[in-house]
Design a protein around this motif. Sequence first.
Motif, PDB file in Angstrom:
ATOM      1  N   ALA A   1      50.901  40.531  44.056  1.00 15.32           N
ATOM      2  CA  ALA A   1      50.593  40.212  45.449  1.00 15.32           C
ATOM      3  C   ALA A   1      51.530  39.121  45.964  1.00 15.32           C
ATOM      4  O   ALA A   1      52.049  39.195  47.088  1.00 15.32           O
ATOM      5  N   MET A   2      51.767  38.128  45.139  1.00 12.55           N
ATOM      6  CA  MET A   2      52.646  37.030  45.511  1.00 12.55           C
ATOM      7  C   MET A   2      54.063  37.537  45.790  1.00 12.55           C
ATOM      8  O   MET A   2      54.712  37.132  46.768  1.00 12.55           O
ATOM      9  N   SER A   3      54.548  38.453  44.964  1.00 16.24           N
ATOM     10  CA  SER A   3      55.905  38.974  45.133  1.00 16.24           C
ATOM     11  C   SER A   3      56.051  39.789  46.415  1.00 16.24           C
ATOM     12  O   SER A   3      57.153  39.932  46.942  1.00 16.24           O
ATOM     13  N   ARG A   4      54.922  40.300  46.925  1.00 10.15           N
ATOM     14  CA  ARG A   4      54.954  41.106  48.144  1.00 10.15           C
ATOM     15  C   ARG A   4      54.488  40.323  49.364  1.00 10.15           C
ATOM     16  O   ARG A   4      54.311  40.889  50.436  1.00 10.15           O
ATOM     17  N   ARG A   5      54.244  39.037  49.192  1.00 13.67           N
ATOM     18  CA  ARG A   5      53.754  38.173  50.271  1.00 13.67           C
ATOM     19  C   ARG A   5      52.426  38.668  50.841  1.00 13.67           C
ATOM     20  O   ARG A   5      52.159  38.578  52.043  1.00 13.67           O
ATOM     21  N   VAL A   6      51.584  39.185  49.969  1.00 10.78           N
ATOM     22  CA  VAL A   6      50.231  39.598  50.353  1.00 10.78           C
ATOM     23  C   VAL A   6      49.287  38.432  50.089  1.00 10.78           C
ATOM     24  O   VAL A   6      49.290  37.845  49.008  1.00 10.78           O
ATOM     25  N   VAL A   7      48.487  38.086  51.077  1.00 13.56           N
ATOM     26  CA  VAL A   7      47.537  36.979  50.956  1.00 13.56           C
ATOM     27  C   VAL A   7      46.419  37.370  49.993  1.00 13.56           C
ATOM     28  O   VAL A   7      45.948  38.513  50.003  1.00 13.56           O
ATOM     29  N   ILE A   8      45.985  36.429  49.143  1.00 13.85           N
ATOM     30  CA  ILE A   8      44.928  36.754  48.191  1.00 13.85           C
ATOM     31  C   ILE A   8      43.646  35.974  48.479  1.00 13.85           C
ATOM     32  O   ILE A   8      43.673  34.841  48.956  1.00 13.85           O
ATOM     33  N   GLY A   9      42.525  36.648  48.185  1.00 11.68           N
ATOM     34  CA  GLY A   9      41.216  36.036  48.337  1.00 11.68           C
ATOM     35  C   GLY A   9      40.349  36.355  47.145  1.00 11.68           C
ATOM     36  O   GLY A   9      40.622  37.294  46.382  1.00 11.68           O
ATOM     37  N   ALA A  10      39.286  35.573  46.965  1.00 13.24           N
ATOM     38  CA  ALA A  10      38.369  35.756  45.841  1.00 13.24           C
ATOM     39  C   ALA A  10      37.304  36.780  46.201  1.00 13.24           C
ATOM     40  O   ALA A  10      36.549  36.594  47.158  1.00 13.24           O
ATOM     41  N   HIS A  11      37.235  37.851  45.406  1.00 13.18           N
ATOM     42  CA  HIS A  11      36.252  38.920  45.619  1.00 13.18           C
ATOM     43  C   HIS A  11      35.077  38.660  44.674  1.00 13.18           C
ATOM     44  O   HIS A  11      34.995  39.228  43.589  1.00 13.18           O
ATOM     45  N   VAL A  12      34.193  37.790  45.097  1.00 15.49           N
ATOM     46  CA  VAL A  12      33.089  37.343  44.240  1.00 15.49           C
ATOM     47  C   VAL A  12      31.913  38.307  44.318  1.00 15.49           C
ATOM     48  O   VAL A  12      31.670  38.934  45.356  1.00 15.49           O
ATOM     49  N   GLY A  13      31.165  38.442  43.224  1.00 13.73           N
ATOM     50  CA  GLY A  13      30.035  39.361  43.219  1.00 13.73           C
ATOM     51  C   GLY A  13      28.926  38.903  42.307  1.00 13.73           C
ATOM     52  O   GLY A  13      29.006  37.841  41.678  1.00 13.73           O
ATOM     53  N   TYR A  14      27.885  39.716  42.228  1.00 16.48           N
ATOM     54  CA  TYR A  14      26.823  39.460  41.264  1.00 16.48           C
ATOM     55  C   TYR A  14      27.384  39.621  39.846  1.00 16.48           C
ATOM     56  O   TYR A  14      28.357  40.347  39.621  1.00 16.48           O
ATOM     57  N   ARG A  15      26.715  38.986  38.892  1.00 15.77           N
ATOM     58  CA  ARG A  15      27.098  39.123  37.479  1.00 15.77           C
ATOM     59  C   ARG A  15      26.608  40.492  36.991  1.00 15.77           C
ATOM     60  O   ARG A  15      25.509  40.634  36.439  1.00 15.77           O
ATOM     61  N   ASP A  16      27.423  41.530  37.202  1.00 14.85           N
ATOM     62  CA  ASP A  16      26.950  42.898  37.015  1.00 14.85           C
ATOM     63  C   ASP A  16      28.096  43.841  36.670  1.00 14.85           C
ATOM     64  O   ASP A  16      28.446  44.732  37.439  1.00 14.85           O
ATOM     65  N   LEU A  17      28.686  43.679  35.485  1.00 18.12           N
ATOM     66  CA  LEU A  17      29.773  44.550  35.073  1.00 18.12           C
ATOM     67  C   LEU A  17      29.321  46.002  34.923  1.00 18.12           C
ATOM     68  O   LEU A  17      30.032  46.925  35.297  1.00 18.12           O
ATOM     69  N   VAL A  18      28.131  46.195  34.385  1.00 13.76           N
ATOM     70  CA  VAL A  18      27.650  47.560  34.137  1.00 13.76           C
ATOM     71  C   VAL A  18      27.460  48.316  35.448  1.00 13.76           C
ATOM     72  O   VAL A  18      27.802  49.494  35.563  1.00 13.76           O
ATOM     73  N   GLY A  19      26.933  47.641  36.450  1.00 15.04           N
ATOM     74  CA  GLY A  19      26.676  48.284  37.733  1.00 15.04           C
ATOM     75  C   GLY A  19      27.787  48.124  38.746  1.00 15.04           C
ATOM     76  O   GLY A  19      27.618  48.476  39.914  1.00 15.04           O
ATOM     77  N   PHE A  20      28.930  47.570  38.321  1.00 13.58           N
ATOM     78  CA  PHE A  20      30.071  47.347  39.206  1.00 13.58           C
ATOM     79  C   PHE A  20      29.672  46.502  40.422  1.00 13.58           C
ATOM     80  O   PHE A  20      30.237  46.627  41.498  1.00 13.58           O
ATOM     81  N   GLY A  21      28.682  45.654  40.238  1.00 13.34           N
ATOM     82  CA  GLY A  21      28.291  44.756  41.319  1.00 13.34           C
ATOM     83  C   GLY A  21      27.613  45.423  42.487  1.00 13.34           C
ATOM     84  O   GLY A  21      27.459  44.823  43.556  1.00 13.34           O
ATOM     85  N   ARG A  22      27.162  46.662  42.309  1.00 16.19           N
ATOM     86  CA  ARG A  22      26.560  47.401  43.418  1.00 16.19           C
ATOM     87  C   ARG A  22      25.038  47.496  43.303  1.00 16.19           C
ATOM     88  O   ARG A  22      24.411  48.225  44.061  1.00 16.19           O
ATOM     89  N   ARG A  23      24.455  46.739  42.376  1.00 11.74           N
ATOM     90  CA  ARG A  23      23.003  46.739  42.233  1.00 11.74           C
ATOM     91  C   ARG A  23      22.430  45.479  42.869  1.00 11.74           C
ATOM     92  O   ARG A  23      22.918  44.368  42.624  1.00 11.74           O
ATOM     93  N   ALA A  24      21.404  45.649  43.685  1.00  9.68           N
ATOM     94  CA  ALA A  24      20.781  44.496  44.344  1.00  9.68           C
ATOM     95  C   ALA A  24      20.166  43.568  43.303  1.00  9.68           C
ATOM     96  O   ALA A  24      19.551  44.023  42.336  1.00  9.68           O
ATOM     97  N   MET A  25      20.337  42.267  43.501  1.00  5.84           N
ATOM     98  CA  MET A  25      19.810  41.270  42.569  1.00  5.84           C
ATOM     99  C   MET A  25      19.199  40.116  43.334  1.00  5.84           C
ATOM    100  O   MET A  25      19.494  39.902  44.509  1.00  5.84           O
TER     101      MET A  25
END
Length: 261
Positions: free
Chosen positions: A53-77
């Motif tokens: 991203a840095m080499s392409r001058r793309v701005v980066i942000g933190a994509h934070v989620g629930y602690r949920d690797l198994v559910g890919f962060g798509r389960r309500a908690m």
Amino acid sequence: MVSIDLNSDLGESFGPWPMGDDSAMLDLVSSANIACGFHAGDPAGILSVIREAMSRRVVIGAHVGYRDLVGFGRRAMEPSSAELIGDVIYQIGALQGLAKAAGTSIHYVKPHGALYNTIANDARQASDVIAAIKAIDPELTLLALAGAPIVQQARQAGLRVVCEAFADRAYSADGSLVNRRLPGAVIHDPEVIAKRMLRLVKDRVIESIDGVEITIEADSICIHGDNATSVATARVLKEAFIANGVHIASFIPGVNGGGRE
């Protein structure tokens, strides 16, 4: 000139299991929401995406989620406030460290999946996420669902908020996203997506799944990076924007042509 930011969720591969084509997507977007290890991603992969991203001058942000690797962060908690605040601070801090090692920095936070949808309307969890961002770096921008209560809540708390719309998701008449479990919730035709987003950018209008025209004020458009048609969709959308005089630029002032408020 009309301007819009294109963002995508990246860095979500895990070890030998790939998720999307981050390199191709980075050639098309102006902002990258990079996984922080809780819903997806591993440190080595995340660091690699940051460097690309840095080499392409793309701005980066933190994509934070629930602690949920198994559910890919798509389960309500329902984490406690102490847990959620700590988890969000931890994820932002991890990405900040990796970004620093790559010689760059993060500029915004975009919650992922179930956390994103929950805090759109849940004032308590929204307050926790806002508190976490302010605790670690109050200068970070929050990327949030256009029209959702969290937008005003975060602004009242002193955060800069940029509103976003989703290129490949259907909307309900109230402006909320249609649940992924329902038919028609995800749109796959790149030409349909491009037509919808052009109207959104130029007229601030989108047609809901039940045919109601709704107004959406958004300065960023998300293209999900975790499906087989993501890159093709992003390419068609970018080409349509350029052909119709829409400039693609980050919403962060002074970075990658950004500066739009």
